[in-house]
Design a protein around this motif. Sequence first.
Motif, PDB file in Angstrom:
ATOM      1  N   THR A 288       0.862  -1.187   0.000  1.00  0.00           N
ATOM      2  CA  THR A 288       0.000   0.000   0.000  1.00  0.00           C
ATOM      3  C   THR A 288       0.897   1.234   0.000  1.00  0.00           C
ATOM      4  OG1 THR A 288      -0.065   0.034   2.422  1.00  0.00           O
ATOM      5  CG2 THR A 288      -1.838  -1.169   1.290  1.00  0.00           C
ATOM      6  N   PRO A 289       0.395   2.377  -0.428  1.00  0.00           N
ATOM      7  CA  PRO A 289       1.223   3.586  -0.449  1.00  0.00           C
ATOM      8  C   PRO A 289       1.858   3.908   0.900  1.00  0.00           C
ATOM      9  CG  PRO A 289      -0.727   3.938  -1.773  1.00  0.00           C
ATOM     10  CD  PRO A 289      -0.908   2.604  -1.084  1.00  0.00           C
ATOM     11  N   ASP A 290       1.100   3.763   2.006  1.00  0.00           N
ATOM     12  CA  ASP A 290       1.671   4.101   3.313  1.00  0.00           C
ATOM     13  C   ASP A 290       2.783   3.142   3.710  1.00  0.00           C
ATOM     14  OD1 ASP A 290      -0.558   2.176   3.637  1.00  0.00           O
ATOM     15  OD2 ASP A 290      -0.015   2.259   5.762  1.00  0.00           O
ATOM     16  N   TYR A 291       2.650   1.863   3.346  1.00  0.00           N
ATOM     17  CA  TYR A 291       3.683   0.881   3.646  1.00  0.00           C
ATOM     18  C   TYR A 291       4.928   1.182   2.816  1.00  0.00           C
ATOM     19  CZ  TYR A 291       5.753  -3.750   4.553  1.00  0.00           C
ATOM     20  OH  TYR A 291       6.588  -4.772   4.925  1.00  0.00           O
ATOM     21  N   ILE A 292       4.748   1.509   1.556  1.00  0.00           N
ATOM     22  CA  ILE A 292       5.873   1.849   0.686  1.00  0.00           C
ATOM     23  C   ILE A 292       6.619   3.059   1.230  1.00  0.00           C
ATOM     24  CG2 ILE A 292       6.500   2.660  -1.627  1.00  0.00           C
ATOM     25  CD1 ILE A 292       4.075   1.007  -2.670  1.00  0.00           C
ATOM     26  N   ASP A 293       5.872   4.087   1.626  1.00  0.00           N
ATOM     27  CA  ASP A 293       6.497   5.296   2.171  1.00  0.00           C
ATOM     28  C   ASP A 293       7.312   4.969   3.421  1.00  0.00           C
ATOM     29  OD1 ASP A 293       5.204   6.656   0.166  1.00  0.00           O
ATOM     30  OD2 ASP A 293       3.611   7.436   1.454  1.00  0.00           O
ATOM     31  N   LEU A 294       6.769   4.104   4.278  1.00  0.00           N
ATOM     32  CA  LEU A 294       7.436   3.761   5.531  1.00  0.00           C
ATOM     33  C   LEU A 294       8.749   3.031   5.272  1.00  0.00           C
ATOM     34  CD1 LEU A 294       7.263   3.608   8.678  1.00  0.00           C
ATOM     35  CD2 LEU A 294       6.198   1.344   8.355  1.00  0.00           C
ATOM     36  N   MET A 295       8.740   2.047   4.387  1.00  0.00           N
ATOM     37  CA  MET A 295       9.970   1.278   4.194  1.00  0.00           C
ATOM     38  C   MET A 295      11.044   2.109   3.488  1.00  0.00           C
ATOM     39  SD  MET A 295       8.876  -1.585   1.371  1.00  0.00           S
ATOM     40  CE  MET A 295       8.557  -1.189  -0.354  1.00  0.00           C
ATOM     41  N   VAL A 296      10.654   3.035   2.639  1.00  0.00           N
ATOM     42  CA  VAL A 296      11.647   3.916   2.022  1.00  0.00           C
ATOM     43  C   VAL A 296      12.245   4.846   3.072  1.00  0.00           C
ATOM     44  CG1 VAL A 296      12.001   5.748   0.332  1.00  0.00           C
ATOM     45  CG2 VAL A 296      10.584   3.779  -0.256  1.00  0.00           C
ATOM     46  N   GLU A 297      11.411   5.349   3.981  1.00  0.00           N
ATOM     47  CA  GLU A 297      11.912   6.193   5.067  1.00  0.00           C
ATOM     48  C   GLU A 297      12.888   5.426   5.952  1.00  0.00           C
ATOM     49  OE1 GLU A 297      10.257   8.862   8.882  1.00  0.00           O
ATOM     50  OE2 GLU A 297       8.854   7.758   7.595  1.00  0.00           O
TER      51      GLU A 297
END
Length: 657
Positions: free
Chosen positions: A269-278
């Motif tokens: 999901t977009p929020d999961y993708i954002d978290l792992m990139v962070e």
Amino acid sequence: MDSNSTQADNLRGMCVHQLFEAQAQQSPAAAAMVFESRQLSYAELNARADHLAHSLKKRGVEHGSIVAIMDDREIDVAVAILGVLKAGASCFSIDNQGPPDRVLSGLNESKADVLLTRPRFVRGIPFTLLQGLDDVGEYVTVTSPRPQIENLDALPFPDRSLVDYDKYNQYVGTGSVQRSISIFATRGCPYRCLYCHRVWPKRHVARSAKNIFQEVLLHYDRGYRTFTFVDDVFNCDRRNSKEFFELVIKNNLDIRILFPNGMRGDILTPDYIDLMVEAGVVSLALALETASPRLQKLIHKNINIEKLRENLLYICAKHPNVILDLFTMVGFPTETEEEAQMTLDFIKGIKWLHFPVISILKIFPDSAIAEFAMEHGIAREAIHRTSRLAFHEPSATTPFSMRFLRQYQATFLKDYFLLPERLESVIPIQKQLLTRTELVTRYNAYLPGILESYPEIARLIDDGGFYPEIVLPVEESVAPVFLAPAHRRDSASPSSSERRLPILLLDLSQHFSDEPDQISMVEAPLGLMYLLTYLNREFGDRIHGKILKAGIDFDSFEELKGWIDDFQPRLIGIRTLSLYKDFFHKTVSLIKQWVPDVPIVAGGPYATSEYVTLLADRGIDIVALGEGELTFAELVGAVLGGPAGMRNETVRLFTPQ
């Protein structure tokens, strides 16, 4: 060759070698053979023949056996014939000048139990074909499966000091990076893809986020900044994997995280993708396999193709600084050219994937798709042959012509990968995330031919703007560590005078340096480190284990023999990949000549996915499937003659009847 003629040959052979032994006793120093500049006395010839006869008997050669001889050195042929006769067997000569098919035909015709020859005469012939292992039946005894290990937190962290990490840090390893710590955070896969080889159980089990983070932090404090997760589906447990990323962020760890084996792309999901990139994810591989809805159902992948497309486009737009790979595959049984084109069109629709991969289907013998393929007219022999091929090599199991496959690969390179627009977009990003060595190695491994053959790529890869080389502090060497609950053993500690059991573990997933290799990465043997760490915890000073990897710790069979002579193992475990199956069986054959009484246990991906082939090899005593810790510990306990802490569990072994 009927039984009467065989019996007559054996009687004549007994007379010949008995007469020869009598002559050797009467005139030991006299010349028995002279050829050109070589000469052997009766005593020398007799000693060499005795040594060969002893070796043949250790390999099961006896009265009635047939030994094929293929050589061009007259004196050595004479030694071979005499040694075979001393062993009580019959000889069969094979022309060493013939093509491979004639050699194999001669072996089949003779029904030889053993072939005596030199490596140069069989170069180019797969070792498994020489042994007749590709034509085997279901003749194995299968024990009941052992339950899957569910509490992975109770396992000790792999002891990295069991191998020399200074050696491995020199090379580009898993994930196409250097100086990386590879980590297994999960085991098993809940999906039932038809093409997958059955290495892991079909139940996904994860270490806790805190346990994973603890191992990362341990090596972070030692100076490591790159961590490669080799899980099949790290994000299957969304909540636990999300917690791990949050711990990395909370503790301000400045690290590179890579997922080269893939994540399940349609559950992101977009929020999961954002978290792992962070958290530091800089490289990520997702798997499509095929863009054909029909084939998705056929192979049981059942990817939500549109959801995967959305997530790929989101990563490319929102996080273009992530090296994004996509795994695809062509050559499924019943696949049409139009369906293959759908997959290529899917790739072309994503701007921009960094390293999209088009693999040609490899059918592993012990897989569901092997059964499906044979139902659709693909021969069992063709399936065995394809398992030793690299993923880019066409095979006889595909429904396409060679011309179509070559054109397909060329179109992908010309119309997507080598597009100047794409290269100018992705290479500057790659240079910020990878060192020069890592990036050049990856392109050289990815493209057919060396990088200099692609001036459009070489021009963009210059000396500036690369991710800095990581220098590890000298004083922070990798030291043993467990950081897991101690396991109580029922057995008492052995006396100090008791000899420790020497256990040798070999990783054969790499050729020697004088042979071309199809994989440029050099991986530290993580699975063997897990195995020996567990054994050390269970048995303490009752065992003495050593891990060696081909091409790193020994770079020839002579060096391996030196290790074995010095270490004198009483138990040997070997693992490899199907790609190296011929290297594996050749090594086993030699080891059994050197130490015929030492049991050999095979495990790992090749052993698990093609156990029937392995057990056709007389040199293999036991094959252990899947997870190795509990099974191998029970074997070690049996060798030691004491309990291993799991007496009441069933060992998952495969042994010949």
